[in-house]
Design a protein around this motif. Structure first.
Motif, PDB file in Angstrom:
ATOM      1  N   ILE A 159       0.851  -1.206   0.000  1.00 25.73           N
ATOM      2  CA  ILE A 159       0.000   0.000   0.000  1.00 25.73           C
ATOM      3  C   ILE A 159       0.885   1.254   0.000  1.00 25.73           C
ATOM      4  O   ILE A 159       0.671   2.193  -0.759  1.00 25.73           O
ATOM      5  CB  ILE A 159      -0.945  -0.009   1.233  1.00 25.73           C
ATOM      6  CG1 ILE A 159      -1.962  -1.149   1.121  1.00 25.73           C
ATOM      7  CG2 ILE A 159      -1.675   1.322   1.362  1.00 25.73           C
ATOM      8  CD1 ILE A 159      -2.854  -1.326   2.346  1.00 25.73           C
ATOM      9  N   MET A 160       1.939   1.219   0.831  1.00 22.35           N
ATOM     10  CA  MET A 160       2.834   2.395   0.908  1.00 22.35           C
ATOM     11  C   MET A 160       3.525   2.636  -0.426  1.00 22.35           C
ATOM     12  O   MET A 160       3.610   3.764  -0.902  1.00 22.35           O
ATOM     13  CB  MET A 160       3.897   2.170   2.001  1.00 22.35           C
ATOM     14  CG  MET A 160       3.346   2.198   3.400  1.00 22.35           C
ATOM     15  SD  MET A 160       4.694   1.861   4.540  1.00 22.35           S
ATOM     16  CE  MET A 160       3.811   1.309   5.955  1.00 22.35           C
ATOM     17  N   VAL A 161       4.021   1.549  -1.051  1.00 21.73           N
ATOM     18  CA  VAL A 161       4.713   1.678  -2.344  1.00 21.73           C
ATOM     19  C   VAL A 161       3.750   2.240  -3.389  1.00 21.73           C
ATOM     20  O   VAL A 161       4.096   3.137  -4.163  1.00 21.73           O
ATOM     21  CB  VAL A 161       5.292   0.310  -2.782  1.00 21.73           C
ATOM     22  CG1 VAL A 161       5.775   0.346  -4.222  1.00 21.73           C
ATOM     23  CG2 VAL A 161       6.420  -0.106  -1.867  1.00 21.73           C
ATOM     24  N   THR A 162       2.498   1.747  -3.400  1.00 22.11           N
ATOM     25  CA  THR A 162       1.503   2.218  -4.371  1.00 22.11           C
ATOM     26  C   THR A 162       1.234   3.705  -4.185  1.00 22.11           C
ATOM     27  O   THR A 162       1.169   4.464  -5.160  1.00 22.11           O
ATOM     28  CB  THR A 162       0.186   1.427  -4.178  1.00 22.11           C
ATOM     29  OG1 THR A 162       0.492   0.045  -4.209  1.00 22.11           O
ATOM     30  CG2 THR A 162      -0.817   1.741  -5.266  1.00 22.11           C
ATOM     31  N   ILE A 163       1.107   4.121  -2.917  1.00 18.47           N
ATOM     32  CA  ILE A 163       0.830   5.540  -2.648  1.00 18.47           C
ATOM     33  C   ILE A 163       1.993   6.407  -3.139  1.00 18.47           C
ATOM     34  O   ILE A 163       1.794   7.417  -3.819  1.00 18.47           O
ATOM     35  CB  ILE A 163       0.568   5.752  -1.134  1.00 18.47           C
ATOM     36  CG1 ILE A 163      -0.771   5.094  -0.757  1.00 18.47           C
ATOM     37  CG2 ILE A 163       0.550   7.225  -0.782  1.00 18.47           C
ATOM     38  CD1 ILE A 163      -1.014   4.991   0.726  1.00 18.47           C
ATOM     39  N   ILE A 164       3.221   5.971  -2.832  1.00 19.40           N
ATOM     40  CA  ILE A 164       4.390   6.768  -3.249  1.00 19.40           C
ATOM     41  C   ILE A 164       4.491   6.796  -4.777  1.00 19.40           C
ATOM     42  O   ILE A 164       4.788   7.827  -5.378  1.00 19.40           O
ATOM     43  CB  ILE A 164       5.682   6.211  -2.600  1.00 19.40           C
ATOM     44  CG1 ILE A 164       5.603   6.387  -1.081  1.00 19.40           C
ATOM     45  CG2 ILE A 164       6.917   6.909  -3.144  1.00 19.40           C
ATOM     46  CD1 ILE A 164       6.657   5.654  -0.299  1.00 19.40           C
ATOM     47  N   THR A 170      -1.995  11.549  -8.916  1.00 18.89           N
ATOM     48  CA  THR A 170      -3.367  11.212  -8.530  1.00 18.89           C
ATOM     49  C   THR A 170      -3.625  11.721  -7.111  1.00 18.89           C
ATOM     50  O   THR A 170      -2.707  11.705  -6.281  1.00 18.89           O
ATOM     51  CB  THR A 170      -3.530   9.664  -8.533  1.00 18.89           C
ATOM     52  OG1 THR A 170      -2.958   9.153  -9.723  1.00 18.89           O
ATOM     53  CG2 THR A 170      -4.980   9.249  -8.454  1.00 18.89           C
ATOM     54  N   ASP A 171      -4.864  12.169  -6.866  1.00 16.25           N
ATOM     55  CA  ASP A 171      -5.213  12.543  -5.488  1.00 16.25           C
ATOM     56  C   ASP A 171      -5.548  11.274  -4.715  1.00 16.25           C
ATOM     57  O   ASP A 171      -6.381  10.481  -5.160  1.00 16.25           O
ATOM     58  CB  ASP A 171      -6.449  13.459  -5.479  1.00 16.25           C
ATOM     59  CG  ASP A 171      -6.097  14.847  -5.985  1.00 16.25           C
ATOM     60  OD1 ASP A 171      -4.925  15.232  -5.843  1.00 16.25           O
ATOM     61  OD2 ASP A 171      -6.990  15.516  -6.546  1.00 16.25           O
ATOM     62  N   ILE A 323      12.141   3.613  -3.319  1.00 12.06           N
ATOM     63  CA  ILE A 323      11.133   2.646  -3.772  1.00 12.06           C
ATOM     64  C   ILE A 323      11.756   1.674  -4.774  1.00 12.06           C
ATOM     65  O   ILE A 323      11.500   0.459  -4.727  1.00 12.06           O
ATOM     66  CB  ILE A 323       9.950   3.403  -4.431  1.00 12.06           C
ATOM     67  CG1 ILE A 323       9.232   4.244  -3.391  1.00 12.06           C
ATOM     68  CG2 ILE A 323       8.968   2.439  -5.086  1.00 12.06           C
ATOM     69  CD1 ILE A 323       8.543   3.455  -2.317  1.00 12.06           C
ATOM     70  N   ALA A 324      12.602   2.209  -5.662  1.00 17.00           N
ATOM     71  CA  ALA A 324      13.255   1.349  -6.652  1.00 17.00           C
ATOM     72  C   ALA A 324      14.073   0.265  -5.955  1.00 17.00           C
ATOM     73  O   ALA A 324      14.025  -0.910  -6.331  1.00 17.00           O
ATOM     74  CB  ALA A 324      14.140   2.190  -7.565  1.00 17.00           C
ATOM     75  N   VAL A 380       1.449  -4.874  -4.987  1.00 24.48           N
ATOM     76  CA  VAL A 380       1.434  -3.539  -5.615  1.00 24.48           C
ATOM     77  C   VAL A 380       0.605  -3.592  -6.894  1.00 24.48           C
ATOM     78  O   VAL A 380      -0.224  -2.707  -7.156  1.00 24.48           O
ATOM     79  CB  VAL A 380       2.881  -3.060  -5.895  1.00 24.48           C
ATOM     80  CG1 VAL A 380       2.873  -1.786  -6.731  1.00 24.48           C
ATOM     81  CG2 VAL A 380       3.616  -2.821  -4.589  1.00 24.48           C
ATOM     82  N   ILE A 381       0.766  -4.653  -7.677  1.00 27.54           N
ATOM     83  CA  ILE A 381       0.000  -4.778  -8.929  1.00 27.54           C
ATOM     84  C   ILE A 381      -1.495  -4.959  -8.631  1.00 27.54           C
ATOM     85  O   ILE A 381      -2.342  -4.382  -9.306  1.00 27.54           O
ATOM     86  CB  ILE A 381       0.567  -5.923  -9.787  1.00 27.54           C
ATOM     87  CG1 ILE A 381       1.906  -5.463 -10.346  1.00 27.54           C
ATOM     88  CG2 ILE A 381      -0.367  -6.305 -10.928  1.00 27.54           C
ATOM     89  CD1 ILE A 381       2.781  -6.546 -10.830  1.00 27.54           C
TER      90      ILE A 381
END
Ligand SMILES: [Zn+2]
Ligand SMILES: [Zn+2]
Length: 444
Positions: A159-164, A170-171, A323-324, A380-381
């Motif tokens: 979830i954190m990776v997706t948000i970053i 995106t809001d 993140i990478a 993440v996907i």
């Protein structure tokens, strides 16, 4: 069959990683008993484990339904928005035809955590109120097995990776589900840490009488190798109890643990061929997992496929180095490290090269610990495919490598379970025996 008459199993503890027999002691509060040969933590003293585990498991169960069914996040772009919970991200995988990945995500983030918390609450409640149904040990065994397959903490990192990843374009709004899910992760991790397995097993076996006994020294001399197997003792890998084969050898052909009724073996059955088969399968599955696209991004109607490595490259190009590195570690370094590490362990046994065994055993323990973190990319996907769904403007879909990558994670985790590190130490014992004992060439 030549049978060694074993010393009293209650006086000793055997290391599950190297099979060394160590005299059982009661470590004082705050201290641990450690294997002198490979460094495995054998025993540690803990207090109030049952009450603490019960409280944490009940609190986790109370948070479970809101964490799984309440909306996690809302993604908004140009007036369009997408809101969803964990179950909806799983359903999206099913809709896209990736049933296997959907099932793996559903089990590891919803079913296994629920089962684990329910079992822990039930077992600790039974111990607390001093009720001991006969299958209590079996339930506790099942709870312990679920530890490595419960992956809520990996999902939270997803979830954190997706948000970053989506921050800026995106809001993103947090919903109640996100806070409940974070609480659930904290409670599940805390409950895992609070369970002192040895104390639970002693209570289950002694029907509530918890006492580490300081036993008298066994006057029977140990065999030269000093391992449980060399002394005719069988270690139960489920509950850690030692059993003597002397008493049972003429009664039954298969041995069962008296404490938890698990099957007992001197070494994990067919460990070498099973682990080799799983390691080779994982290595082969890595080819489609890394070479095929893992997701398809449609931007203004133009589709673009990207592999795991493409995704990592984009993060580096965007300057999101942290993140990478996290994705690179979880998706590439960990699976490759697991396959190479297990192959080194297997070759040590096959080629009889018992060198650096302490380091190799520590590496094996690390492989078991990091196993589940490779699922990060799949989570993440799952999140991106659900939340980035703005029609013609931009949308993300899962691609075939997701199934192969999920299989790589599962096969490497199974390989870590089938590998028996004691076989590496057996090579050392055999070599020491050959060089020192020229008068007694007979085998154990
Ligand atoms: Zn050891
Ligand atoms: Zn057992």
């Amino acid at each position: 069959m030549h049978q060694v008459c074993s010393p009293n199993p209650d006086n000793f503890i055997a290391c599950p990683d190297c099979d060394l027999l160590v005299a059982k002691i009661n470590p004082p509060a705050g201290y641990k008993s450690q294997c002198p040969r490979c460094g495995h933590i054998l025993l540690h003293h803990c207090r109030d484990t049952v009450s603490r585990s019960l409280a944490l498991a009940v609190a986790g169960l109370l948070l479970f339904l809101p964490a799984i069914f309440m909306p996690l996040l809302t993604f908004q772009r140009l007036g369009m928005s997408e809101t969803g919970n964990i179950i909806q991200t799983v359903v999206k995988f099913f809709d896209q035809g990736y049933s296997f990945v959907a099932l793996a995500v559903f089990l590891s983030t919803a079913i296994f955590p629920l089962l684990k918390l329910s079992l822990l609450a039930f077992v600790s409640l039974c111990l607390k109120i001093q009720r001991y149904p006969v299958w209590l040990g079996k339930l506790f065994r099942l709870h312990n097995h679920l530890d490595e397959w419960t992956m809520v903490e990996v999902y939270l990192l997803g979830i954190m990776v997706t948000i970053i990843k989506m921050y800026g374009s995106t809001d993103i709004h947090f919903n109640t589900g996100a806070f409940c899910f974070t609480g659930l992760v904290v409670l599940i991790m805390a409950s895992s840490l609070s369970v002192c397995r040895e104390s639970f097993w002693i209570l289950i076996e002694g029907r509530g009488k918890h006492s580490f006994q300081m036993l008298h020294a066994d006057n029977r001399p140990l065999q030269e190798a000093g391992t449980a197997a060399a002394n005719g003792l069988l270690l139960c890998r489920e509950c850690g109890k030692l059993s003597s084969t002397c008493m049972d050898v003429h009664e039954e052909k298969e041995w069962r643990c008296r404490r938890c009724s698990a099957h007992l073996h001197f070494r994990k059955p067919a460990s070498l061929p099973r682990t080799w088969a799983l390691v080779i399968s994982a290595a082969i599955l890595m080819l489609p997992a890394y070479l095929l696209p893992i997701m398809r991004v449609d931007f203004l109607g133009i589709p673009r496929h990207s592999t795991i490595l493409d995704g990592i490259k984009i993060f580096f190009q965007d300057g999101s180095y942290a993140i990478a590195l996290i994705i690179l570690t979880a998706s590439v370094f960990i699976p490759v490290f697991k396959v190479v590490g297990l192959a080194i362990g297997l070759l040590t046994i096959n080629l009889s090269r018992p060198r650096f065994l302490r380091q190799k055993t520590a590496m094996f323990r690390f492989i078991g610990f990091i196993g589940k973190w490779s699922m990060l990319d799949i989570f993440v996907i799952a999140l991106l495919a659900f939340f980035i769904n703005f029609g013609f403007l931009t949308s993300i879909e899962t691609a075939p490598a997701a199934t192969y990558f999920c299989l790589v994670v599962i096969t490497t985790m199974l390989a870590a379970l089938t590998f028996d590190p004691r076989l590496m130490w057996d090579q050392l014992n055999a070599r020491t025996e050959r060089s020192e004992n020229t008068t007694h060439p007979g085998e154990q």
